[in-house]
Design an enzyme around this catalytic site. Sequence first.
Site, PDB file in Angstrom:
ATOM      1  N   HIS A 177       0.769  -1.225   0.039  1.00  0.00           N
ATOM      2  CA  HIS A 177       0.006   0.042   0.033  1.00  0.00           C
ATOM      3  C   HIS A 177       0.767   1.247   0.056  1.00  0.00           C
ATOM      4  CE1 HIS A 177      -3.524  -2.490   1.580  1.00  0.00           C
ATOM      5  NE2 HIS A 177      -3.770  -2.565   0.226  1.00  0.00           N
ATOM      6  N   GLU A 180       1.780   3.819   2.919  1.00  0.00           N
ATOM      7  CA  GLU A 180       2.041   3.392   4.239  1.00  0.00           C
ATOM      8  C   GLU A 180       3.669   3.582   4.235  1.00  0.00           C
ATOM      9  OE1 GLU A 180       0.377  -0.464   4.290  1.00  0.00           O
ATOM     10  OE2 GLU A 180      -1.717   0.404   4.188  1.00  0.00           O
ATOM     11  N   HIS A 301       2.508  -3.582   6.958  1.00  0.00           N
ATOM     12  CA  HIS A 301       1.581  -2.587   6.701  1.00  0.00           C
ATOM     13  C   HIS A 301       1.594  -1.437   7.682  1.00  0.00           C
ATOM     14  CE1 HIS A 301      -1.026  -4.546   3.310  1.00  0.00           C
ATOM     15  NE2 HIS A 301      -0.138  -5.274   3.575  1.00  0.00           N
ATOM     16  N   GLU A 377       0.934  -4.889  11.252  1.00  0.00           N
ATOM     17  CA  GLU A 377       0.611  -3.698  11.026  1.00  0.00           C
ATOM     18  C   GLU A 377       1.267  -2.809  11.895  1.00  0.00           C
ATOM     19  OE1 GLU A 377      -1.883  -1.850   9.290  1.00  0.00           O
ATOM     20  OE2 GLU A 377      -2.868  -3.585   8.353  1.00  0.00           O
TER      21      GLU A 377
HETATM   22 ZN    ZN Z   1      -1.981  -1.660   4.132  1.00  0.00          ZN
END
Ligand code: ZN
Length: 415
Positions: A177, A180, A301, A377
Site C-alpha cells: 500500500h 504506508e 503494513h 501492521e
Molecule cells: Zn496496508
Amino acid sequence: MGKMLCHAAILLFIVQLALAASVEEYKSYKNYKYYEIEGPKDDINALVVFLQENYEVPVFSIKNSTLSMIVAPELVPIVENISNEKKLQSKILIEDYSEIINEEKLKPRNGLGFSWTAYYDIDDINEYLRNTSKNYPKCTEVIVGGKSFEGRDILGLRINTPSDKKKPVIFIESGIHAREWITPATTTYFINQLLTSENPDIKALKEEFDWHIFPSINPDGYHYSHVTDRFWRKTRSKRGLECDGADPNRNWDHNWMHKGTSSNPCAQTFGGVKVFSEIETKSLSEYILKLENLKAYIGFHSDAQMLLLPYSDSKQHVDNYDDLKRIGQVSLDYGYKVNQAKYEGPATAAEILYPASGGSMDWVRHVKKTRLVFTYELRGYNFTWPAKRIPEQGDEVTQMMLGMVVEARKLGYFD
Ligand SMILES: [Zn+2]
Ligand SMILES: *[C@@H]1O[C@H](CO)[C@@H](O)[C@H](O)[C@H]1NC(C)=O
Ligand SMILES: *[C@@H]1O[C@H](CO)[C@@H](O)[C@H](O)[C@H]1NC(C)=O
Ligand SMILES: *[C@@H]1O[C@H](CO)[C@@H](O)[C@H](O)[C@H]1NC(C)=O
Ligand SMILES: *[C@@H]1O[C@H](CO)[C@@H](O)[C@H](O)[C@H]1NC(C)=O
C-alpha cells in the site's frame, strides 16, 4: 521571422498543453481536517458508509469505537451535522493536514546519502539497495521481484552469507500500500541492521537465513504518493476506467473479491478487473512461486498496530494456528521490550481488523503452502509517523523478527 516566432509560440503552447494533461496537479490537502469521532459502533459504521458512498474520504480507520478520518473542508458541515444528529462525540485534532504532509517531506540532503531520519522516494530507495549490494558484495545481491505498470523494476535485496548449506528462505514484502511510508523505511532499516549490527543475535539472524527483502512492491504508487497524492494506496494502472489503479492487496488469486474489497474502480479497495490484473502482483507471485525452501513470508503494513494471522477473510483458524499465535506472541513480546508499544493480536484480520480477501499473505499460505505467514501492521499516529522516529519503529521490528525466528525455530519450523 514573425511567422517563425508565431509557429514557435504555437508549438510551445501545444507542448504545455500536453504537459498539463500528463502531469497531475499536486494534491496539497490544504485545510483538510483530521477528525476523531466516538460513538456506538453502528452509528460510526453508518457514518463511514454514507460518506464513502457519496463523497471522497482519503483515509479513515475505526479502532474500537473511535473513527479517525481525514475530511475535506467542504464536508465539515455534513460531518458535524451527522455527528450532532446521532449525538456522536466529534473533535478536530488537526485543522490543516497539509502541514503534517509538508513536515514529512524530504529535507534537502546536501549529498549526505541515505538515512533513517527522512522518507525517500523510490529512486533513492533503489539506489540505496544498489549501493548496499556494492558495499556488501559477498553476502548481498540486488534482486528483481517483478515489474510495475509504469515499467519500474520491483527491486529487493537478497542477503545470503556464504555457506555450504541451503538455508531456509525468509521473504519480506513491504509498501504494497503506497501511502504506508513507514513500511519501506522500516524495511531498509532492518536491512541495515542485518548488515551492520554487532549484536550477536542479529548477526546470527543474518547468517541463518536466505533473506529476500523487498522494501516497496508497489513502486509506481509509492512514487505517486510522494509527488502527487500523499494518500494514494493503489497501483497506477490505467485501463480507461473512471479511476486509475487497483488495490494490490486485494488482487491475488485466493478468494478474490469475496470480502472487504470493491468492484468500484474508484474505491480504495478496488480488487482489479480480474485476478492478478496488476502486473505488480502477477510478476511478484511468479517470483514467489519459483522460490525454493520458502519458510516464512512477512508483510508490513501500517498503521493499525496489530499482528495478523491467516486467513484475512475468515474467522476460521488454520491448522497450525496455535503455533502461529505462540510464535507471533513471542515476536510481539520481543518488540514490546524496545518501546513498550503494545500491538493487538496475534489474531486473524477478520477477528480484530476487518475481513479482506485477495491479499498476498493468504495467497502465499494457500497456494505456496508456506506455513509461517504474518502481516505486521506497524504503528502510526494521525495517519503518519514522524520521520525522525523511523529508528524507533525499525528497532522494534528488528526485535520482532528476532522473536519470530527464535520461537519458530523452537517449534521446528526451520528443520
Ligand atoms: Zn496496508
Ligand atoms: C481497543 O480495545 C482493545 C480491547 O478492548 C484494547 O486492548 C486496545 O488497547 C484498544 N485500543 C485502543 C487504541 O484503544
Ligand atoms: C443538517 O441537517 C438538517 C436536518 O436534518 C438539514 O436540514 C440540513 O440541510 C443539514 N445541513 C447540511 C449541511 O447537511
Ligand atoms: C496527533 O495530532 C495532534 C494534533 O496535532 C497532536 O497533538 C498529537 O500529538 C498527535 N498524536 C501523536 C501521537 O503524534
Ligand atoms: C550511493 O552511493 C553514491 C556513491 O558513493 C553516493 O554518492 C550516493 O549518495 C549513494 N546513494 C544512496 C541513496 O545511498
